[in-house]
Design an enzyme around this catalytic site. Structure first.
Site, mmCIF file in Angstrom:
data_model
loop_
_atom_site.group_PDB
_atom_site.id
_atom_site.type_symbol
_atom_site.label_atom_id
_atom_site.label_comp_id
_atom_site.label_asym_id
_atom_site.label_seq_id
_atom_site.Cartn_x
_atom_site.Cartn_y
_atom_site.Cartn_z
ATOM 1 C CE LYS A 86 -25.989 -13.204 18.507
ATOM 2 N NZ LYS A 86 -25.349 -11.215 19.065
ATOM 3 N NE ARG A 109 -24.626 -11.544 12.653
ATOM 4 C CZ ARG A 109 -24.231 -12.260 13.919
ATOM 5 N NH1 ARG A 109 -24.428 -13.332 13.838
ATOM 6 N NH2 ARG A 109 -23.371 -11.506 14.422
ATOM 7 N NE ARG A 147 -17.649 -11.559 22.719
ATOM 8 C CZ ARG A 147 -18.392 -11.439 21.095
ATOM 9 N NH1 ARG A 147 -19.245 -12.005 22.121
ATOM 10 N NH2 ARG A 147 -18.148 -10.498 20.277
ATOM 11 N NE ARG A 176 -15.768 -13.318 18.036
ATOM 12 C CZ ARG A 176 -17.437 -12.933 17.883
ATOM 13 N NH1 ARG A 176 -17.674 -13.569 19.010
ATOM 14 N NH2 ARG A 176 -17.754 -11.892 17.315
ATOM 15 N NE ARG A 235 -18.963 -8.062 15.983
ATOM 16 C CZ ARG A 235 -18.048 -8.173 16.474
ATOM 17 N NH1 ARG A 235 -17.401 -7.713 17.262
ATOM 18 N NH2 ARG A 235 -18.741 -8.989 17.544
HETATM 19 P P1 ADP Z 1 -21.413 -12.029 18.163
HETATM 20 O O1 ADP Z 1 -20.317 -13.123 19.081
HETATM 21 O O2 ADP Z 1 -20.266 -10.819 17.878
HETATM 22 O O3 ADP Z 1 -22.532 -11.483 17.520
HETATM 23 P P2 ADP Z 1 -21.019 -13.907 16.174
HETATM 24 O O4 ADP Z 1 -19.950 -14.598 16.431
HETATM 25 O O5 ADP Z 1 -22.324 -14.282 15.572
HETATM 26 O O6 ADP Z 1 -20.977 -12.196 16.571
HETATM 27 O O7 ADP Z 1 -20.807 -13.609 14.195
HETATM 28 C C1 ADP Z 1 -18.721 -13.257 13.888
HETATM 29 C C2 ADP Z 1 -19.626 -12.601 12.706
HETATM 30 O O8 ADP Z 1 -19.388 -13.814 11.919
HETATM 31 C C3 ADP Z 1 -19.990 -11.716 12.202
HETATM 32 O O9 ADP Z 1 -19.279 -10.125 12.416
HETATM 33 C C4 ADP Z 1 -19.677 -11.708 10.324
HETATM 34 O O10 ADP Z 1 -18.492 -11.556 9.811
HETATM 35 C C5 ADP Z 1 -20.276 -13.345 10.444
HETATM 36 N N1 ADP Z 1 -21.055 -14.113 11.006
HETATM 37 C C6 ADP Z 1 -21.900 -14.327 11.806
HETATM 38 N N2 ADP Z 1 -23.081 -15.166 11.564
HETATM 39 C C7 ADP Z 1 -23.510 -14.734 10.061
HETATM 40 C C8 ADP Z 1 -24.933 -14.846 9.371
HETATM 41 N N3 ADP Z 1 -25.557 -15.235 10.247
HETATM 42 N N4 ADP Z 1 -24.489 -13.677 8.560
HETATM 43 C C9 ADP Z 1 -23.605 -13.499 7.915
HETATM 44 N N5 ADP Z 1 -22.536 -13.301 8.393
HETATM 45 C C10 ADP Z 1 -22.742 -13.932 9.432
HETATM 46 P P1 ADP Z 2 -23.449 -12.226 21.662
HETATM 47 O O1 ADP Z 2 -22.681 -13.733 21.787
HETATM 48 O O2 ADP Z 2 -24.291 -12.017 21.782
HETATM 49 O O3 ADP Z 2 -22.055 -11.900 20.707
HETATM 50 P P2 ADP Z 2 -22.150 -13.242 24.032
HETATM 51 O O4 ADP Z 2 -22.373 -14.261 24.956
HETATM 52 O O5 ADP Z 2 -20.647 -13.550 23.785
HETATM 53 O O6 ADP Z 2 -23.000 -12.456 23.153
HETATM 54 O O7 ADP Z 2 -21.526 -11.793 25.660
HETATM 55 C C1 ADP Z 2 -20.510 -10.898 25.404
HETATM 56 C C2 ADP Z 2 -19.740 -10.458 26.699
HETATM 57 O O8 ADP Z 2 -20.627 -10.551 27.817
HETATM 58 C C3 ADP Z 2 -19.169 -11.851 26.774
HETATM 59 O O9 ADP Z 2 -17.862 -11.248 27.531
HETATM 60 C C4 ADP Z 2 -20.084 -12.611 28.237
HETATM 61 O O10 ADP Z 2 -19.492 -13.068 29.256
HETATM 62 C C5 ADP Z 2 -20.626 -11.175 29.018
HETATM 63 N N1 ADP Z 2 -22.337 -11.426 29.276
HETATM 64 C C6 ADP Z 2 -23.352 -11.764 28.565
HETATM 65 N N2 ADP Z 2 -24.380 -11.855 29.107
HETATM 66 C C7 ADP Z 2 -24.572 -10.819 30.092
HETATM 67 C C8 ADP Z 2 -24.703 -10.371 31.274
HETATM 68 N N3 ADP Z 2 -26.515 -10.617 31.145
HETATM 69 N N4 ADP Z 2 -24.509 -9.655 31.950
HETATM 70 C C9 ADP Z 2 -23.032 -9.135 31.910
HETATM 71 N N5 ADP Z 2 -22.563 -9.980 30.786
HETATM 72 C C10 ADP Z 2 -22.677 -10.362 30.266
#
Ligand code: ADP
Ligand code: ADP
Ligand code: ZN
Length: 216
Positions: free
Chosen positions: A14, A88, A127, A161, A172
């Site tokens: 994302k 979410r 990551r 992170r 998660r």
């Molecule tokens: P990821 O990139 O792994 O999907 P995020 O960076 O979006 O994770 O979120 C990290 C953490 O922040 C989540 O595990 C949760 O604890 C909190 N968080 C983020 N967005 C939300 C949301 N919309 N509602 C509730 N908790 C959230």
């Molecule tokens: P999210 O925001 O959904 O948690 P991220 O964009 O942070 O996901 O991506 C999670 C990890 O996977 C990062 O280390 C990123 O560089 C890698 N990544 C993202 N998209 C791809 C893809 N299409 N193929 C391989 N690795 C990816």
């Protein structure tokens, strides 16, 4: 102007795709994860509570994230908003609908990024991100060109992170399946859901998203 949600489990890509949309289309990224990570460094009691919940891998309460989003929406966006990691839960989805309606706006697409669990473990464990500009990297699939230096802004502030570990990831994922995955049905019923193959390469996923946005 287009408003879009990027929906998918932790590590689906994302943030990576949101950054592309910002660069290519001048859209505004609203990442509740980034906002919460900023709040936790504030040193307030609220910040400390949020930090504990995030490090365990649980969701923070709806009120907090809805409040953060409402504040940012009020600032407006010419190119449209990318909702990254929000909503979410179903109450968050309802709240977003209400907020947009009050601004005479709506959602143009909800992109469901489909990635299987095995790939998510590999994604999350490799990551790292730039603490200055938020660019997202990966040890194997997307390393920085120069070791230890952000490609995008030249900073040396590369971070991992606290919640990108096996234990927190398990929590998660459970949170995702229990509380977030019902949104897939919610937006499908509204005719807004657009699935993409999140296992494809970063550029291919970007192209698939671009195609959806150009149609909407
Ligand atoms: P990821 O990139 O792994 O999907 P995020 O960076 O979006 O994770 O979120 C990290 C953490 O922040 C989540 O595990 C949760 O604890 C909190 N968080 C983020 N967005 C939300 C949301 N919309 N509602 C509730 N908790 C959230
Ligand atoms: P999210 O925001 O959904 O948690 P991220 O964009 O942070 O996901 O991506 C999670 C990890 O996977 C990062 O280390 C990123 O560089 C890698 N990544 C993202 N998209 C791809 C893809 N299409 N193929 C391989 N690795 C990816
Ligand atoms: Zn950077």
């Amino acid at each position: 102007m287009v408003n879009v949600i990027l929906l998918g489990p932790p590590g689906a890509g994302k943030g990576t795709q949101a950054k592309r949309l910002v660069d290519e289309r001048g859209m505004v990224q609203l990442s509740t994860g980034d906002m919460l990570r900023e709040a936790r460094t504030s040193g307030t009691a609220m910040g400390r509570r949020v930090a504990e919940v995030m490090d365990r891998g649980e969701l923070v309460t709806d009120d907090i994230v809805i409040g953060l989003i409402a504040e940012k929406l009020a600032q407006g966006a010419k190119g449209g908003f990318i909702f990254d990691g929000f909503p979410r839960t179903l109450p968050q989805a309802d709240a977003l609908g209400d907020l947009l309606e009050k601004m005479d706006q709506g959602l143009d697409a909800v992109i469901e990024m489909q990635v299987d669990d095995a790939a998510l473990v590999a994604r999350v464990s490799g990551r790292y991100t730039c603490g200055q500009c938020g660019e997202v990297y990966h040890d194997q699939t997307r390393p920085t060109k120069v070791d230890g230096v952000c490609d995008a802004c030249g900073s040396h502030d590369l971070r991992r992170r606290a919640d990108d570990n096996a234990d927190a990831l398990r929590t998660r994922l459970m949170e995702y399946y229990k509380k977030t995955s019902p949104l897939i049905g919610y937006y499908y019923a509204k005719g807004q859901l657009a699935p993409v193959d999140g296992l494809a390469e970063i550029d291919a996923v970007g192209a698939a998203i671009a195609k959806i946005l150009d149609k909407s």
